[in-house]
Scaffold this motif. Structure first.
Motif, PDB file in Angstrom:
ATOM      1  N   CYS A 228       0.931  -1.139   0.221  1.00 20.37           N
ATOM      2  CA  CYS A 228       0.058   0.044  -0.033  1.00 20.37           C
ATOM      3  C   CYS A 228       0.917   1.181   0.010  1.00 20.37           C
ATOM      4  CB  CYS A 228      -0.869   0.114   1.276  1.00 20.37           C
ATOM      5  SG  CYS A 228      -1.545   1.502   1.510  1.00 20.37           S
ATOM      6  N   LEU A 229       0.351   2.203  -0.859  1.00 24.54           N
ATOM      7  CA  LEU A 229       1.091   3.511  -0.802  1.00 24.54           C
ATOM      8  C   LEU A 229       0.192   4.451  -0.078  1.00 24.54           C
ATOM      9  CD1 LEU A 229       2.450   3.998  -4.482  1.00 24.54           C
ATOM     10  CD2 LEU A 229       3.408   2.584  -2.250  1.00 24.54           C
ATOM     11  N   LEU A 253       5.598   6.031   3.356  1.00 18.43           N
ATOM     12  CA  LEU A 253       5.201   5.067   2.497  1.00 18.43           C
ATOM     13  C   LEU A 253       4.993   5.499   1.279  1.00 18.43           C
ATOM     14  CD1 LEU A 253       2.115   3.943   5.077  1.00 18.43           C
ATOM     15  CD2 LEU A 253       4.732   3.094   4.712  1.00 18.43           C
ATOM     16  N   LEU A 254       5.002   6.814   0.979  1.00 18.84           N
ATOM     17  CA  LEU A 254       5.271   7.234  -0.656  1.00 18.84           C
ATOM     18  C   LEU A 254       6.358   7.591  -0.971  1.00 18.84           C
ATOM     19  CD1 LEU A 254       2.198   9.683  -0.727  1.00 18.84           C
ATOM     20  CD2 LEU A 254       2.163   7.209  -1.240  1.00 18.84           C
ATOM     21  N   ASP A 255       7.504   7.427  -0.297  1.00 21.61           N
ATOM     22  CA  ASP A 255       9.008   7.649  -0.583  1.00 21.61           C
ATOM     23  C   ASP A 255       8.840   9.204  -0.850  1.00 21.61           C
ATOM     24  OD1 ASP A 255      10.478   5.704   0.096  1.00 21.61           O
ATOM     25  OD2 ASP A 255      10.751   4.853  -1.718  1.00 21.61           O
ATOM     26  N   LEU A 259       7.088   7.053  -5.276  1.00 21.32           N
ATOM     27  CA  LEU A 259       6.570   5.800  -5.629  1.00 21.32           C
ATOM     28  C   LEU A 259       5.182   5.793  -6.284  1.00 21.32           C
ATOM     29  CD1 LEU A 259       7.003   3.696  -2.272  1.00 21.32           C
ATOM     30  CD2 LEU A 259       7.982   3.352  -4.504  1.00 21.32           C
ATOM     31  N   LEU A 260       4.595   7.355  -6.308  1.00 19.51           N
ATOM     32  CA  LEU A 260       3.386   7.383  -6.719  1.00 19.51           C
ATOM     33  C   LEU A 260       3.566   7.484  -8.306  1.00 19.51           C
ATOM     34  CD1 LEU A 260       1.535  10.262  -4.904  1.00 19.51           C
ATOM     35  CD2 LEU A 260       0.776   7.790  -5.238  1.00 19.51           C
ATOM     36  N   SER A 319      -1.488   1.383  -4.530  1.00 18.31           N
ATOM     37  CA  SER A 319      -0.559   0.338  -4.211  1.00 18.31           C
ATOM     38  C   SER A 319       0.202   0.112  -5.340  1.00 18.31           C
ATOM     39  CB  SER A 319      -1.474  -0.894  -4.209  1.00 18.31           C
ATOM     40  OG  SER A 319      -2.291  -1.112  -5.152  1.00 18.31           O
ATOM     41  N   LEU A 325       8.019  -2.068  -6.580  1.00 17.20           N
ATOM     42  CA  LEU A 325       8.555  -1.423  -5.379  1.00 17.20           C
ATOM     43  C   LEU A 325      10.060  -1.459  -5.547  1.00 17.20           C
ATOM     44  CD1 LEU A 325       6.469  -2.236  -2.202  1.00 17.20           C
ATOM     45  CD2 LEU A 325       6.898  -0.125  -3.011  1.00 17.20           C
TER      46      LEU A 325
END
Ligand SMILES: Nc1nc2c(ncn2[C@@H]2O[C@H](COP(=O)(O)OP(=O)(O)OP(=O)(O)O)[C@@H](O)[C@H]2O)c(=O)[nH]1
Length: 527
Positions: A228-229, A253-255, A259-260, A319, A325
């Protein structure tokens, strides 16, 4: 005009939501959520460990495996956790009934949570609830066994739940300074998960101008082996909408939003008070467009909640498959070898790799490898019109306009490289731009002397005195075209054949004291 549908059936009253924490970590996350003020939501903690259960702030508590563990934990064995849950299966099922959504919070890797959570998810589904699991993965330092136990349980949960949101404790540990204690790391992680639950609850429970439904949530949280992002941000005051996005993007969690860029589907939910304007929503979406691919599927929701007052919140959920990832950043598409350069590139001597300095060493054009004209970068990475995002796949009733930019690719600056295979030793000190052997057709236009070896006798005498001052060429002069011979426009070309030999025809004699200076002295003497 933006059209929207308002489907009141899609929203879930908070009373129909149940928040369940299982095992030690699950109970801690629930406590955090309770402390953060989870108003009207039913909370339940489930554990084998009586001591941990007794300190939980949840109103409802169920001790599982009373006979099996006698109030102690499962000792890190998921088999014990599963059997403990089986022992109290009916009690659990009864507690889960009459809820539309059940959020299950669990720390994977131990015995109680890893063993009992899959059974709990199955029971909640049987009770007719939509099941969302928030699971943490153990720190690497906890060892291989815990990681494997966590992964086994995660696989089961991915099948049994409707949506699975995974949090890596290691990543969330990055929220705190390295020298802080483990308690701080867990606390930071719990706060992050509690905020996520709150944000998801907000999405599904508050009636929106543009609603996001559970189906959208499921689409964003692809459950098959994906991570999950998640990012949620809140801001108030000036520029509050864009600031709330900035805050959401800081989520580990999104860096930081990186990551998006690889996500196919992104759920965006914006919530504000009565004064939330369409302009603010637009601004936020414009900013977001820089962080998501152009062709991303945007599940978009907006809710107005008077209790938000001056606050604006934005929640981003997406996600990524585990493989994506760990993949390196988007591979850059290489130019097809058959592509022709847009323009003739003449490398400047200062930056071109040196090639052979003598004509004999010049590599013929046909044998040179196709130059690398750089990489082709998809235009999406540098979208110049962020508003395009609003015209794309926005669900919830917004107008859909297909993007025309799909095929746009850009050539980066050409890359200069050594076009010959000559070794370093062969390279002269002075870099010379590559040239090509002229074709036969061109040969009659260009003097042979250009390629002929230089005969020393033909060279002009070297001047004794050389001025220290270097005369710089006039920079305003026309740039030199390497394709043309360097000839001044007002200079006549010397014809090598057929022209007069000796005295220049039509020219006045250069007379001095009655003598023609153009006639060599020994001839003049003869006269
Ligand atoms: N985020 C977070 N993770 C925790 C916390 N406590 C433990 N964990 C993680 O959750 C995993 C499972 O720990 P627990 O929940 O205590 O274990 P359990 O499921 O109760 O299992 P047993 O102790 O064997 O009965 C650990 O390996 C940690 O990675 C916590 O307070 N917060």
């Amino acid at each position: 005009m933006i059209g929207y549908k308002n489907d009141p059936q899609q929203t879930i009253p908070e009373s129909a939501i149940k928040l369940v924490g299982i095992g030690g970590a699950g109970a801690n996350i629930i406590d955090r959520a309770a402390l953060d003020g989870f108003g009207g939501i039913d909370m339940l903690t489930i554990n084998t460990d009586m001591r941990s259960l007794s300190t939980s702030v949840a109103k409802e508590k169920i001790q599982i495996g009373r006979d099996l563990t006698r109030g102690l934990g499962a000792g890190g064995d998921p088999e014990v956790g599963l059997n403990a849950a089986r022992e109290n299966q009916d009690e659990l099922l009864a507690s889960l009934k009459n809820h539309k959504i059940v959020f299950i919070c669990v720390g994977l890797g131990g015995g109680t949570g890893s063993g009992a959570a899959p059974l709990l998810a199955r029971l909640a589904r049987e009770a007719g609830a939509f099941v969302v699991v928030f699971a943490t993965m153990p720190f690497p330092f906890e060892g291989k066994r815990r990681r494997e136990q966590a992964e086994t349980s995660l696989n089961e949960l991915s099948v049994l739940s409707n949506a699975l949101i995974t949090f890596d404790n290691q990543r969330m540990g990055e929220l705190v300074l390295a020298d802080k204690g483990i308690h701080d790391a867990f606390s930071a992680a719990d706060r992050m998960i509690a905020q996520s639950i709150q944000a998801v609850t907000r999405i599904v429970s508050r009636p929106g101008i543009i609603n996001i439904g559970l189906d959208d949530l499921m689409t964003a949280l692809n459950t098959t082996s994906s991570r999950c992002l998640f990012g949620s941000g809140l801001a108030s005051g000036e520029n509050r909408s864009t600031k709330s996005l900035e805050n959401a993007l800081t989520s580990p969690l999104l860096d930081k939003g990186a990551l998006l860029k690889r996500a196919d589907t992104v759920l965006v939910h914006i919530c504000g008070g009565d004064n939330l304007s369409l302009y603010e929503v637009e601004l936020l979406m414009q900013s977001l467009s820089k962080h998501v691919p152009d062709n991303a599927h945007i599940l978009f929701g907006v809710a107005v909640d008077p209790s938000m007052q001056d606050d604006v919140s934005v929640t981003l959920i997406s996600s990524l498959p585990e493989a994506a990832l760990h993949a390196k950043p988007e591979p850059v598409v290489q130019a097809e070898p058959k592509l022709e350069p847009v323009a003739q590139v003449v490398p400047s001597p200062a930056i071109a790799e040196p090639v052979a300095s003598t004509p004999a060493e010049v590599t013929p054009q046909e044998s040179t490898p196709t130059p690398d004209f750089g990489s082709i970068t998809p235009a999406s990475e540098e979208s110049e019109n962020p508003l395009d995002l609003l015209n794309q796949t926005i669900e919830g009733g917004l107008t859909e306009t297909p993007s025309n930019d799909d095929d746009i690719v850009r050539l980066n600056a050409p890359v200069f490289e050594d076009l010959t295979s000559s070794s370093d030793e062969e390279k002269p000190e002075v870099a010379i731009a590559e040239w090509s052997t002229p074709s036969e057709k061109d040969e009659d236009k260009v003097s042979d002397s250009i390629f002929a070896p230089i005969n020393e006798a033909d060279l002009p005498p070297v001047k004794e005195e050389v001025s220290d001052e270097i005369e710089l060429p006039d920079s305003s002069a026309d740039p030199v075209d390497p394709a043309k011979p360097a000839v001044s426009p007002d200079q006549a070309e010397l014809e090598l054949d057929g022209g007069p030999k000796g005295k220049f025809e039509g020219e006045k004699p250069n007379l001095y004291d009655g003598e023609d200076l153009d006639i060599p002295p020994f001839l003049r003497k003869k006269k």
